[in-house]
Design an enzyme around this catalytic site. Structure first.
Site, PDB file in Angstrom:
ATOM      1  N   PHE A 174      -6.447   1.002  -2.182  1.00 15.43           N
ATOM      2  CA  PHE A 174      -4.943   0.693  -1.819  1.00 15.43           C
ATOM      3  C   PHE A 174      -4.944   0.001  -0.691  1.00 15.43           C
ATOM      4  O   PHE A 174      -5.943   0.139   0.264  1.00 15.43           O
ATOM      5  CB  PHE A 174      -4.257   2.041  -1.782  1.00 15.43           C
ATOM      6  CG  PHE A 174      -4.425   3.120  -0.773  1.00 15.43           C
ATOM      7  CD1 PHE A 174      -4.104   2.956   0.254  1.00 15.43           C
ATOM      8  CD2 PHE A 174      -5.665   3.840  -1.164  1.00 15.43           C
ATOM      9  CE1 PHE A 174      -4.603   4.036   1.483  1.00 15.43           C
ATOM     10  CE2 PHE A 174      -6.087   4.856  -0.186  1.00 15.43           C
ATOM     11  CZ  PHE A 174      -5.355   4.918   0.928  1.00 15.43           C
ATOM     12  N   CYS A 175      -3.870  -0.819  -0.178  1.00 13.61           N
ATOM     13  CA  CYS A 175      -3.606  -1.038   1.085  1.00 13.61           C
ATOM     14  C   CYS A 175      -2.208  -1.278   1.302  1.00 13.61           C
ATOM     15  O   CYS A 175      -1.580  -0.818   0.599  1.00 13.61           O
ATOM     16  CB  CYS A 175      -4.325  -2.638   1.396  1.00 13.61           C
ATOM     17  SG  CYS A 175      -3.878  -3.698  -0.036  1.00 13.61           S
ATOM     18  N   THR A 176      -1.734  -1.908   2.504  1.00 15.32           N
ATOM     19  CA  THR A 176      -0.409  -1.743   2.938  1.00 15.32           C
ATOM     20  C   THR A 176       0.379  -2.670   1.654  1.00 15.32           C
ATOM     21  O   THR A 176       1.504  -1.881   1.335  1.00 15.32           O
ATOM     22  CB  THR A 176       0.000  -2.744   4.107  1.00 15.32           C
ATOM     23  OG1 THR A 176      -0.952  -2.308   5.184  1.00 15.32           O
ATOM     24  CG2 THR A 176       1.279  -2.547   4.474  1.00 15.32           C
TER      25      THR A 176
END
Length: 301
Positions: A174-176
């Site tokens: 996951f990331c922003t």
């Protein structure tokens, strides 16, 4: 209130430079500010402005080649979170420096926010946060692995050194907003990983859609604008930036003896010398004078 829109789209632009001027002209005429990146591999950006202005720019981008299904995340800001509009031509819309990585060719399996909790709670899943260390430091998912990278370009080297730890595991990343995971999942697939997943819409979509009482997110989410961080419901967070090192600071961080507004914090006190700090103090004085005049100094970001 200003509408904030974060978006990206991997597509093929044969001449990204030709797309720049019309985009600049429209955004400026609509009072939209922010940072937009154009490259041969697509478009990436976060912008803010009045509702009508954001709608106009989004409509323009959706009309670009391959962007009809553009997806974006929206939130609100009480103050304009950007000082200016920047539309830049780049080699990559998110820098990984891996020429063989091509998200257009294929990525991992998308996981919707409402299904994310069940996936990452499984014993056979390794959950990896692909963001930088200062982002992870103010919030992440419970039990997530922190690669402790200073930049996304370091992720491939980290994976090469650590992949043996996750043999036999499914990989969930996951990331922003989702863009880094587009490249990270494509990279892992190219490295031979088969069960690779990533959070659709990133942390921002999760915080928007998953109620706080059902959330596995801990802390706040760093964002790359003047708000610094957001929480559940994408409400503005409590963090501020150290103007010396650009890392986020909590209220508790500002109680450290070494903290000096605009000059130093506990994270960068050993990063700069006295000459640097004298320069930062001069900048801070100019910022405070501008505030007293009701103006915004270029360094007050």
């Amino acid at each position: 209130m200003f509408t904030v829109a974060a978006f990206y789209k991997f597509t093929r632009f044969s001449d990204p430079e030709a797309l720049r001027a019309p985009l600049v002209d429209l955004a400026q005429s609509e009072g939209v500010k922010g940072t937009l990146l154009l490259a041969e591999e697509g478009v990436n950006g976060t912008m803010a402005g009045p509702r009508a202005g954001i709608d106009a720019v989004l409509a323009h981008i959706r009309a670009l080649p391959g962007c009809a299904d553009l997806d974006w995340k929206e939130s609100q800001a009480t103050d304009m979170p950007f000082l200016r509009l920047k539309v830049r031509i780049k080699r990559e819309i998110v820098t990984m420096r891996q020429p063989n990585v091509d998200p257009i060719a294929g990525v991992g399996t998308y996981v919707q926010p409402e299904d994310w909790n069940a996936l990452i709670a499984r014993d056979d899943v390794a959950v990896i946060d692909t963001r930088n260390d200062y982002e992870v430091g103010i919030g992440t998912f419970d039990g997530a692995i922190d690669p402790k990278t200073d930049s996304f370009g370091e992720f491939p080297a980290w994976w090469a050194e650590n992949k043996h730890r996750y043999e036999g595991k499914k990989i969930a990343m996951f990331c922003t907003g989702g863009i880094r995971c587009e490249k990270a999942t494509n990279y892992l697939i190219g490295e031979g990983e088969e069960d690779v997943f990533h959070l659709k819409g990133g942390i921002l979509k999760y915080l928007e859609e998953v109620p706080a009482d059902r959330s596995l997110w801990q802390g706040e989410c760093f964002v790359f604008d003047k708000r610094v961080s957001v929480g559940h419901g994408l409400v503005e967070g409590s963090y501020k930036l150290c103007h010396a090192c650009r890392r986020p600071l909590s209220d508790e961080d500002k109680t450290h003896a070494v903290y000096e507004p605009g000059v130093s914090c506990h994270q960068c006190i050993n990063q700069f010398d006295d000459t640097d700090r004298d320069r930062f103090r001069q900048r801070q004085r100019q910022i405070e004078l501008a505030r007293a005049r009701g103006e915004v100094h270029i360094g007050d970001r």
